[in-house]
Write a protein that holds these residues in place. Structure first.
Motif: not given
Length: 96
Positions: A5-11
């Motif tokens: 999953k990609v986080t809100e920060k793109g991580q």
């Protein structure tokens, strides 16, 4: 294949089994490339500048001089060249 999953920060988090398999550890760098809708990650191999593993050592001393010890005697050769240039400039002055 793993899904992350990609986080809100793109991580993203790489699965531990994948990190172990590829030898990816804390503070390693990954190169990121994209083509179309595909993202590719490549582990970047790091070498310390001018460490024994640095590939530049294979090239040093291979130039026109033919000397193979340029890497270890670099400063000596520079100093010798400077002395030669200095003496040449002095000889021009004394000829006048």
């Amino acid at each position: 294949m793993a899904i992350v999953k990609v986080t809100e920060k793109g991580q993203i988090t790489l699965p531990v089994n994948l990190r172990r398999k590829l030898g990816i550890t804390k503070d390693d760098y990954l190169a990121v490339e994209s083509e179309g809708e595909y993202v590719t990650l490549h582990k970047v191999s790091r070498t310390k500048a001018l460490s024994a593993e640095d590939p530049i050592w294979e090239m040093i001393g291979q130039g026109a001089s033919g000397k193979r010890d340029v890497a270890s005697r670099h400063d000596d050769y520079l100093a010798k060249g400077e002395r030669k240039r200095w003496r040449k400039s002095l000889s021009k002055l004394s000829c006048r």
